[in-house]
Write an enzyme that holds these catalytic residues in place. Sequence first.
Site, PDB file in Angstrom:
ATOM      1  CG  ASN A 107      23.885  12.445  15.466  1.00 23.88           C
ATOM      2  OD1 ASN A 107      23.420  12.660  16.579  1.00 23.88           O
ATOM      3  ND2 ASN A 107      25.126  12.818  15.129  1.00 23.88           N
ATOM      4  CG  ASP A 175      25.487  16.038  16.791  1.00 23.39           C
ATOM      5  OD1 ASP A 175      26.368  15.851  15.938  1.00 23.39           O
ATOM      6  OD2 ASP A 175      25.288  15.277  17.754  1.00 23.39           O
ATOM      7  CG  ASP A 205      24.690   7.161  10.790  1.00 26.51           C
ATOM      8  OD1 ASP A 205      25.378   6.174  10.494  1.00 26.51           O
ATOM      9  OD2 ASP A 205      25.157   8.294  11.005  1.00 26.51           O
ATOM     10  CG  LEU A 210      18.604  10.599  16.571  1.00 24.67           C
ATOM     11  CD1 LEU A 210      18.727  11.821  15.676  1.00 24.67           C
ATOM     12  CD2 LEU A 210      17.905   9.464  15.802  1.00 24.67           C
ATOM     13  CD  GLU A 244      26.443   3.128  13.505  1.00 21.36           C
ATOM     14  OE1 GLU A 244      27.637   2.910  13.274  1.00 21.36           O
ATOM     15  OE2 GLU A 244      25.909   4.229  13.262  1.00 21.36           O
ATOM     16  CG  HIS A 311      29.405   1.227   6.094  1.00 20.09           C
ATOM     17  ND1 HIS A 311      28.508   0.573   6.912  1.00 20.09           N
ATOM     18  CD2 HIS A 311      29.408   2.512   6.500  1.00 20.09           C
ATOM     19  CE1 HIS A 311      27.983   1.437   7.775  1.00 20.09           C
ATOM     20  NE2 HIS A 311      28.513   2.625   7.537  1.00 20.09           N
ATOM     21  CG  ASP A 312      31.440   2.599   9.679  1.00 21.39           C
ATOM     22  OD1 ASP A 312      31.790   3.456   8.840  1.00 21.39           O
ATOM     23  OD2 ASP A 312      30.373   2.659  10.317  1.00 21.39           O
TER      24      ASP A 312
HETATM   25  C1  GLC Z   1      27.957   5.919  11.314  1.00 18.93           C
HETATM   26  C2  GLC Z   1      28.310   5.373   9.954  1.00 18.93           C
HETATM   27  C3  GLC Z   1      29.621   5.937   9.528  1.00 18.93           C
HETATM   28  C4  GLC Z   1      29.525   7.452   9.476  1.00 18.93           C
HETATM   29  C5  GLC Z   1      29.054   7.990  10.826  1.00 18.93           C
HETATM   30  C6  GLC Z   1      28.678   9.441  10.734  1.00 18.93           C
HETATM   31  O1  GLC Z   1      28.806   5.472  12.294  1.00 18.93           O
HETATM   32  O2  GLC Z   1      28.303   3.977   9.976  1.00 18.93           O
HETATM   33  O3  GLC Z   1      30.016   5.436   8.289  1.00 18.93           O
HETATM   34  O4  GLC Z   1      30.751   8.012   9.170  1.00 18.93           O
HETATM   35  O5  GLC Z   1      27.917   7.315  11.283  1.00 18.93           O
HETATM   36  O6  GLC Z   1      27.488   9.580  10.017  1.00 18.93           O
END
Ligand code: GLC
Length: 555
Positions: A107, A175, A205, A210, A244, A311-312
Amino acid sequence: MRLTYTSDVWYKNAVVYCLDVETFKDGNGDGVGDFHGLTQQIDYLAGLGVTCLWLMPFFPTPNRDDGYDITDFYSIDPRLGTLGDFVEFMRTAHDRGLRVIADLVVNHTSDQHPWFKEARKSKDSPMRDWYVWSDTPEPDDPSQVVFPDKESSFWEYDEGSGQYYLHSFYRHQPDLNVGNPEVRDEIARILGFWMELGLSGFRVDAVPFLIENVNPKLADPHEFLQDLRAFMTRRKGGSILLGEVNLPYKDLTGYFGDGLGDQITMCFDFVGMQKAWLAMARQDARPLAAALRERPKPPKDCQWAMFLRNHDELTLDKLSEEERQEVFQAFGPHESMQIFGRGLRRRLPTMLGGDLRRIKMAYSLLFSLPGTPVIFYGEEIGLGENLDEEGRMAVRIPMQWSGDGGFTQGEAAPVREVPEGAFAPDRVNVADQKRDTNSLLRWFQLLIERYRECPELAWGDSTVLDTGHHAVLAHRCDVDRATVVVAHNLCDTALDVEVTLAGLERCQLTDLLVDDTLEVADDGTARLPLGPHGCRWLRASPPEVPPEDASVKAQ
Ligand code: GLC
């Protein structure tokens, strides 16, 4: 043609393990995890039973967003090793039957990427159009900003060239413009490159970001996703995109490719995840049951990816303000645990107060919900968080291999600090749990083994059952006349519930987790006794058929 083999659509009942090379295992003593260290732990991962590794970004980066800010898509962050180390790792993973996917963060790039450096030189730069520019900051809604602690707009003024550039995330992450065919081609080249090195797909991601806000607008933004998927399938059948896409169900189905299933292979179930947390907070299964009933069935050959933590932050953005506050109260009452006003920067076991019974129930639920489970490294041992680490990094701490940590053997300080107290390495580590049959690690191994033996869970038609008790979620998964019935008690008192199992009259229900057998009565009812936070996975079999023969076999 009706024939589909489970291994052709391997991802449908894969067990995906997400890890960051940087925090998994340091192989050279410099305090930073690396491919060499990871390769040494492949047997651990294979022994755990996971079938697919998802690597968080491992590319060169100024590291202002933990590697989600990339300066070269075709190389390895030198702190983590070399391309040679990567290939050795891939070889070892494949040798143990593990597939590997990687984060595809296209993105945006880092503002230090040579493409952006070139693009910002002037309005006439040949790469200007690789990013999204505007003479004025387009009106935007600050409440939609992803990282409200640092940003208040999606647009940043570029002094040198006198225009604003778009950044959906931090301002140092401009972007990319997929409205430009050159950018789309470059993205395909990146996929092709890593697939040639053995990757089975990508975790994409920020998918909605994107394909939106590009210049010129794409006539059909989804065509780009279709093209990517088709490109991958041409290169290597069975390769996947794991997306995601944090959107309500009704807006999300288009990302699978409505009806056709020709875009994102698997989407994370963010709504189901948040409702699961609400249900656990209330000790009332109804919010989750409602989400499962409402959730659309993915198109053929697509799949939901199920998770409880990643991880977030644990984002609660799809809950109402009141519901979010309930989850905050239950699982993260202190401000230091909350982040961005919408989430919690904690891992699961700390949120559940370290209560092993409850933690085991939560993961049993995860593995039995219809879909493909995705776990975040350390979940299998109940790794905690370190709130002293900044923001979302609290949960991205070094893996705890042994009583003294075991992440690094060197003198150098580790990339992040492990927690102290009840979740410190001497209390939570792999080595101890390997020797303890009652440990969370052993429980994960059992759940993974059973999940793999019950393709019904991932493949079947699933139905949420009435249990007569709000605290209990029961569902059944049916495929080709094989059935698995699952029940979870979300509250801390023992309960005895009754379910009606149409078509299973007089069947036996063999417990797959403990030694026990229940009966379905002539009228199709069955009583399921459940301990506090108890769980049951039950295989149905007619009296004359041994339970093992009543199951669908993987092929
Ligand atoms: C997604 C990832 C996150 C990251 C963001 C920007 O949300 O999970 O960890 O900071 O994208 O790339």
